[in-house]
Design an enzyme around this catalytic site. Structure first.
Site, PDB file in Angstrom:
ATOM      1  CE  LYS A 266       4.184  -3.114   1.053  1.00 51.19           C
ATOM      2  NZ  LYS A 266       4.724  -2.288   2.129  1.00 51.19           N
TER       3      LYS A 266
ATOM      4  CD  GLN B 181       5.284   1.225   3.035  1.00 48.13           C
ATOM      5  OE1 GLN B 181       4.470   0.366   2.715  1.00 48.13           O
ATOM      6  NE2 GLN B 181       6.587   1.024   2.990  1.00 48.13           N
TER       7      GLN B 181
ATOM      8  CG  ASP C 164       4.521  -5.009   7.746  1.00 45.61           C
ATOM      9  OD1 ASP C 164       4.921  -5.766   6.849  1.00 45.61           O
ATOM     10  OD2 ASP C 164       4.513  -3.774   7.656  1.00 45.61           O
TER      11      ASP C 164
END
Ligand code: NDP
Length: 297
Positions: A54, A98, A121
């Site tokens: 990422k 994460q 997200d």
């Protein structure tokens, strides 16, 4: 029939180039550089690989990447303090924590501490609710990537029968919401579904997000259907070592389906590309600009 192979790797590369063009324009025209902060708690090896990837792709797209690596024993208060700091940092337009988090941390509490407009997200309860009620939302990256591949192949999805295998909050449920918003007739299946094979055989669009290696066989698929395989499963090879397979048995499914995503090279690369696109969207919205229409619509 041998199915068309849906090349997610190529599609994702195209999306990343579009993101990079928008970033370059934001910099030159508005003096803005989109920034993505990724927070990793602990040493999970798969998560470390994702976070590295990422960060690299964020920088390649011309954006600012902020990585925060915290130790396994980070307290909830410390993590929440970092999120608060990022929420208030004008250089940070997107925040991603994460998952999974170490067990002593409350995942929902942490995710819901992210400012909804920076929640790239799309897991914040407010974005989940907005998606479910048809309001503009940050949409979870993996299902968004699946939708882009489907629309690229099928165009208008209206009226199609879509079956989603799996009902997780990060893939199955938002996938179902996105398909419903595109006027598909949606069925969500899970581990308690009766005669799942029969349900799947009704699908014009079949999305598998189960985490069970090669569970969906060719005999489950309606001839000509479009099959999207979200699964990422490492299995042992008879000769030793491991190989990556999806939730769909590609060899048998590709004999029946009209089109299918491979693993690897299907949905996987779309996830980060959509994350970058969401970060550009977040940057535009937070600066009162229209989000680019050609990225994820
Ligand atoms: P979860 O484990 O959170 O959810 C799995 C779902 O599958 C559950 O709803 C479960 O049902 C259902 N399920 C499990 N076994 C069966 C079965 N035998 N029959 C029918 N349904 C079943 O997984 P995720 O949604 O997080 O991930 C799914 C897959 O996608 C994994 O392989 C994961 O690695 C991959 N993934 C890939 C991403 C990418 O970028 N390509 C991103 C995210 C995930 P129940 O609710 O009843 O338990």
């Amino acid at each position: 029939m041998v199915a068309e192979r849906i090349d997610g790797k190529e599609f994702a590369a195209g999306l990343r180039s579009k993101v990079a063009e928008h970033v370059s324009r934001l910099k030159s025209d508005k003096g803005l550089t989109p920034g993505l902060a990724v927070v990793l708690v602990g040493e999970d090896p798969a998560s470390q690989v994702y976070v590295r990837s990422k960060g690299r792709q964020t920088v390649e797209a011309g954006m600012k990447s902020f990585e925060h690596k915290l130790s396994d024993d980070t307290s909830e208060a410390e993590l929440l303090a970092l999120i608060d700091q990022l929420n208030n940092d004008a250089d940070v337009h997107g925040i991603l924590v994460q998952l999974p988090l170490p067990k002593h941390l409350n995942e929902s509490l942490v995710i819901n501490a992210i400012a909804p407009e920076k929640d790239v997200d799309g897991f914040h309860i407010s974005n989940v609710g907005r998606l479910a009620t048809g309001q503009s939302a940050m949409v979870p990256c993996t299902p968004l990537g699946c939708l882009l591949l489907l629309r690229d192949r099928l165009g208008d999805l209206s009226g199609l029968n879509a079956v989603v295998v799996g009902r997780s909050n990060i893939v199955g449920k938002p996938m179902a919401q996105l398909l419903l918003a595109k006027s598909c007739t949606v069925t969500v299946t899970h581990s308690r579904t009766r005669d799942i094979e029969k349900v799947c055989r009704e699908a014009d669009i079949l999305v598998a997000a189960v985490g069970r290696p090669e569970m969906v066989k060719g005999s489950w698929i309606k001839p000509g259907a479009t099959v999207i395989d979200v699964g990422i499963n490492w299995i042992e090879k008879p000769e030793g070592g491991t190989r990556l397979v999806g939730d769909v048995d590609y060899d048998s499914a590709s004999q029946i389906a009209g089109a299918i995503t491979p693993v690897p090279g299907g949905v996987g690369p779309m996830t980060i590309a959509c994350l970058l696109a969401n970060t550009v969207t977040a940057c535009c919205r937070s600066n009162g600009l229209e989000a680019p229409a050609d990225l994820v619509n």
